[in-house]
Design an enzyme around this catalytic site. Structure first.
Site, mmCIF file in Angstrom:
data_model
loop_
_atom_site.group_PDB
_atom_site.id
_atom_site.type_symbol
_atom_site.label_atom_id
_atom_site.label_comp_id
_atom_site.label_asym_id
_atom_site.label_seq_id
_atom_site.Cartn_x
_atom_site.Cartn_y
_atom_site.Cartn_z
ATOM 1 N N CYS A 177 18.432 4.240 55.729
ATOM 2 C CA CYS A 177 16.796 5.012 55.345
ATOM 3 C C CYS A 177 16.923 4.406 53.996
ATOM 4 O O CYS A 177 17.939 4.257 53.190
ATOM 5 C CB CYS A 177 17.372 6.729 55.140
ATOM 6 S SG CYS A 177 16.046 7.326 54.349
ATOM 7 N N HIS A 230 23.848 9.284 62.593
ATOM 8 C CA HIS A 230 23.777 7.677 61.934
ATOM 9 C C HIS A 230 25.590 7.467 61.877
ATOM 10 O O HIS A 230 26.246 8.338 61.666
ATOM 11 C CB HIS A 230 23.275 7.665 60.428
ATOM 12 C CG HIS A 230 21.979 7.487 60.445
ATOM 13 N ND1 HIS A 230 21.483 6.268 60.127
ATOM 14 C CD2 HIS A 230 20.982 8.201 60.628
ATOM 15 C CE1 HIS A 230 20.033 6.334 60.258
ATOM 16 N NE2 HIS A 230 19.591 7.569 60.478
ATOM 17 N N HIS A 277 20.147 13.777 65.569
ATOM 18 C CA HIS A 277 19.900 12.357 64.939
ATOM 19 C C HIS A 277 21.094 11.794 64.245
ATOM 20 O O HIS A 277 21.212 12.264 63.078
ATOM 21 C CB HIS A 277 18.564 12.298 64.127
ATOM 22 C CG HIS A 277 18.263 11.225 63.584
ATOM 23 N ND1 HIS A 277 17.361 10.177 63.944
ATOM 24 C CD2 HIS A 277 18.508 10.644 62.429
ATOM 25 C CE1 HIS A 277 16.944 9.375 63.120
ATOM 26 N NE2 HIS A 277 17.875 9.384 62.122
ATOM 27 N N ASN A 298 21.679 3.742 62.813
ATOM 28 C CA ASN A 298 21.540 4.979 63.821
ATOM 29 C C ASN A 298 22.793 4.798 64.658
ATOM 30 O O ASN A 298 23.117 3.466 64.989
ATOM 31 C CB ASN A 298 20.371 5.025 64.664
ATOM 32 C CG ASN A 298 19.264 5.693 63.821
ATOM 33 O OD1 ASN A 298 18.388 4.843 63.342
ATOM 34 N ND2 ASN A 298 19.191 7.006 63.721
ATOM 35 N N ARG A 347 11.245 2.746 64.799
ATOM 36 C CA ARG A 347 10.908 3.657 63.679
ATOM 37 C C ARG A 347 12.259 3.511 62.649
ATOM 38 O O ARG A 347 12.219 2.626 61.581
ATOM 39 C CB ARG A 347 10.489 5.227 63.843
ATOM 40 C CG ARG A 347 10.017 5.853 62.701
ATOM 41 C CD ARG A 347 10.970 6.254 61.539
ATOM 42 N NE ARG A 347 11.757 7.357 61.972
ATOM 43 C CZ ARG A 347 12.805 7.802 61.170
ATOM 44 N NH1 ARG A 347 12.980 7.166 60.044
ATOM 45 N NH2 ARG A 347 13.497 8.692 61.914
ATOM 46 N N ASP A 348 13.028 4.360 62.730
ATOM 47 C CA ASP A 348 14.313 4.170 61.819
ATOM 48 C C ASP A 348 15.009 3.066 61.785
ATOM 49 O O ASP A 348 15.516 2.183 60.535
ATOM 50 C CB ASP A 348 15.346 5.452 62.205
ATOM 51 C CG ASP A 348 16.081 5.834 61.146
ATOM 52 O OD1 ASP A 348 16.470 5.393 60.199
ATOM 53 O OD2 ASP A 348 16.679 6.898 61.419
HETATM 54 N N1 COA Z 1 -0.122 7.643 55.153
HETATM 55 C C1 COA Z 1 -0.846 6.839 54.593
HETATM 56 N N2 COA Z 1 -1.108 6.903 53.251
HETATM 57 C C2 COA Z 1 -0.755 8.011 52.732
HETATM 58 C C3 COA Z 1 0.057 9.167 53.434
HETATM 59 C C4 COA Z 1 0.283 8.757 54.574
HETATM 60 N N3 COA Z 1 1.008 9.881 55.442
HETATM 61 N N4 COA Z 1 0.366 10.133 52.497
HETATM 62 C C5 COA Z 1 -0.329 9.834 51.420
HETATM 63 N N5 COA Z 1 -0.915 8.304 51.506
HETATM 64 C C6 COA Z 1 -1.376 7.864 50.281
HETATM 65 C C7 COA Z 1 -2.446 8.306 49.594
HETATM 66 O O1 COA Z 1 -3.901 8.391 50.490
HETATM 67 C C8 COA Z 1 -2.665 7.741 48.352
HETATM 68 O O2 COA Z 1 -3.315 6.676 48.766
HETATM 69 P P1 COA Z 1 -4.127 6.038 47.210
HETATM 70 O O3 COA Z 1 -3.369 5.843 46.056
HETATM 71 O O4 COA Z 1 -4.756 4.845 47.955
HETATM 72 O O5 COA Z 1 -5.163 7.333 46.973
HETATM 73 C C9 COA Z 1 -1.163 7.276 48.089
HETATM 74 O O6 COA Z 1 -0.738 7.364 49.257
HETATM 75 C C10 COA Z 1 -0.298 8.487 47.329
HETATM 76 O O7 COA Z 1 -0.399 9.663 47.820
HETATM 77 P P2 COA Z 1 0.443 10.764 47.448
HETATM 78 O O8 COA Z 1 0.123 12.135 48.343
HETATM 79 O O9 COA Z 1 0.269 11.052 45.850
HETATM 80 O O10 COA Z 1 1.724 10.393 47.854
HETATM 81 P P3 COA Z 1 3.070 9.823 47.121
HETATM 82 O O11 COA Z 1 2.781 8.644 46.406
HETATM 83 O O12 COA Z 1 3.340 11.115 46.318
HETATM 84 O O13 COA Z 1 4.246 9.780 48.179
HETATM 85 C C11 COA Z 1 4.628 10.116 50.472
HETATM 86 C C12 COA Z 1 4.320 10.738 49.241
HETATM 87 C C13 COA Z 1 5.153 11.267 51.380
HETATM 88 C C14 COA Z 1 3.228 9.754 51.068
HETATM 89 C C15 COA Z 1 5.459 9.158 50.431
HETATM 90 O O14 COA Z 1 6.497 9.275 49.800
HETATM 91 C C16 COA Z 1 6.079 8.304 51.792
HETATM 92 O O15 COA Z 1 4.948 8.028 52.453
HETATM 93 N N6 COA Z 1 7.261 8.792 52.161
HETATM 94 C C17 COA Z 1 7.853 8.312 53.573
HETATM 95 C C18 COA Z 1 9.310 8.051 53.350
HETATM 96 C C19 COA Z 1 9.877 7.585 54.346
HETATM 97 O O16 COA Z 1 9.161 7.100 55.635
HETATM 98 N N7 COA Z 1 11.184 7.619 54.722
HETATM 99 C C20 COA Z 1 12.067 7.440 55.590
HETATM 100 C C21 COA Z 1 11.930 8.690 56.793
HETATM 101 S S1 COA Z 1 13.381 9.568 56.642
HETATM 102 ZN ZN ZN Z 2 17.837 8.297 60.354
#
Ligand code: COA
Ligand code: ZN
Length: 315
Positions: A243, A212, A210, A252, A17-18
């Site tokens: 990240c 890094h 966790h 990490n 994942r990370d």
């Molecule tokens: N899995 C898959 N798709 C997702 C989802 C999820 N958990 N959450 C939202 N979506 C989709 C929505 O269905 C929507 O799809 P569409 O455009 O086809 O309708 C789209 O993403 C936008 O949804 P929204 O709720 O407006 O999300 P956003 O654009 O504001 O983004 C997150 C918010 C949280 C979904 C996004 O920033 C994210 O996934 N971040 C993860 C970052 C990460 O992994 N960081 C590292 C870990 S520390």
């Molecule tokens: Zn991390």
């Protein structure tokens, strides 16, 4: 005063994942599954195997369901996944995952960069997740507090900001909390203060770290945490990671370096060091040569000289 050390430590492997989320290219599902199998063969029995996040935010995990299902087929493996929101929980549940880590950054600027929500909005998502997941038997929700020690946007993070998230998470019934030093700025004293500060309020809370290794403090911080009673640590094999939403974040702390230190001090992890180093070989051949792990460098140098990929490890 001697060091207070536990007999056993749980290492949670987060390389899939990370580790992989910051690799600049798509890693094939086949490579992920080979790594999963090799980690399992090395004795790893707890893994965060993927993220159920938006593919637009992190394209690496479009195969989250497939990787999670493969991991769930391995006997006795604790399988967890990172989720940012309720949609993530629904997807994780659909794939059969019972352990999830809800990531919440300790500061608004980081949390907005990472998941496009303020801290309070993430806590509202957590409430929804607990409503949906909390009553299900066998489900364990952890909160992973990102940038718990320092933030790329606001600098030093006060413990009060972390405590606020811990307090609310426990009100909502989460099972455990993980403190993440996302950008690798913590010192051993910071770790001791954070752990003892939270433990003073919640003596029985399962608390993991966790870390890094951005500034080379990973092992020192882990040792300090061991001394104040932490017995669960995340690590990424080979030291892979970072990240994409935290500028300058590096890998990490390497699971192989942690395991080398722990086993060398007589602490049981159940993980075979040579098996971990073999995983590093898979990473080097199929993912990237940029692997900061110290023990892996020793091992790869050793095997390169011997010309024998299965050569004895120096780990
Ligand atoms: N899995 C898959 N798709 C997702 C989802 C999820 N958990 N959450 C939202 N979506 C989709 C929505 O269905 C929507 O799809 P569409 O455009 O086809 O309708 C789209 O993403 C936008 O949804 P929204 O709720 O407006 O999300 P956003 O654009 O504001 O983004 C997150 C918010 C949280 C979904 C996004 O920033 C994210 O996934 N971040 C993860 C970052 C990460 O992994 N960081 C590292 C870990 S520390
Ligand atoms: Zn991390």
């Amino acid at each position: 005063m001697g060091l207070r050390l536990p007999d056993t430590v749980t290492l949670v492997e987060v390389g899939l994942r990370d580790g992989l989320q910051s690799v600049g290219h798509a890693v094939s599902t086949g490579t992920k599954l080979r790594l999963l199998q090799a980690l399992y063969a090395a004795g790893v029995r707890a893994m965060e195997v993927t993220s159920f996040v938006s593919p637009a935010a992190v394209p690496q995990f479009t195969d989250a369901e497939e990787v999670a299902r493969a991991a769930l087929a391995l006997p006795e493996l604790r399988v967890s996944a990172l989720i940012p929101n309720l949609r993530g929980w629904e997807r994780a549940r659909g794939a059969g995952v019972r352990e999830v880590t809800v990531v919440i950054g300790a500061t608004d600027p980081f949390n907005i960069a990472n998941v496009r929500m303020t801290v309070d909005q993430s806590l509202a998502q957590l409430a929804g997740i607990m409503d949906a997941a909390g009553a299900e038997p066998g489900v364990a929700v952890e909160v992973g507090i990102a940038v718990a020690f320092g933030c790329p946007y606001t600098g030093h993070v006060p413990l009060a900001a972390v405590r606020r998230i811990v307090d609310r998470s426990l009100e909502l019934g989460v099972a455990s909390v993980s403190l993440a030093d996302t950008i690798g700025v913590a010192t051993p004293l910071d770790v001791v203060r954070a752990v003892t500060g939270i433990r003073a309020a919640y003596p029985n809370l399962p608390l993991s770290l966790h870390l890094h290794d951005t500034r080379g403090m990973g092992l020192a911080n882990a040792l300090a945490a061991l001394h104040v009673g932490v017995t669960t640590f995340d690590g990424a094999v080979g030291g892979l990671g970072g990240c994409p939403f935290a500028p300058g974040a590096a890998g990490n702390v390497a699971t192989d370096d942690l395991n080398n230190m722990l086993v060398g001090m007589g602490i049981s992890t159940g993980i075979d060091q040579d098996g971990l180093l073999a995983c590093g070989g898979i990473l080097r051949d199929e993912v990237t040569a940029d692997l900061p792990s110290h023990t892996l460098r020793v091992f790869l140098g050793h095997t390169a000289r011997r010309g024998d990929p299965n050569g004895a490890s120096a780990g």
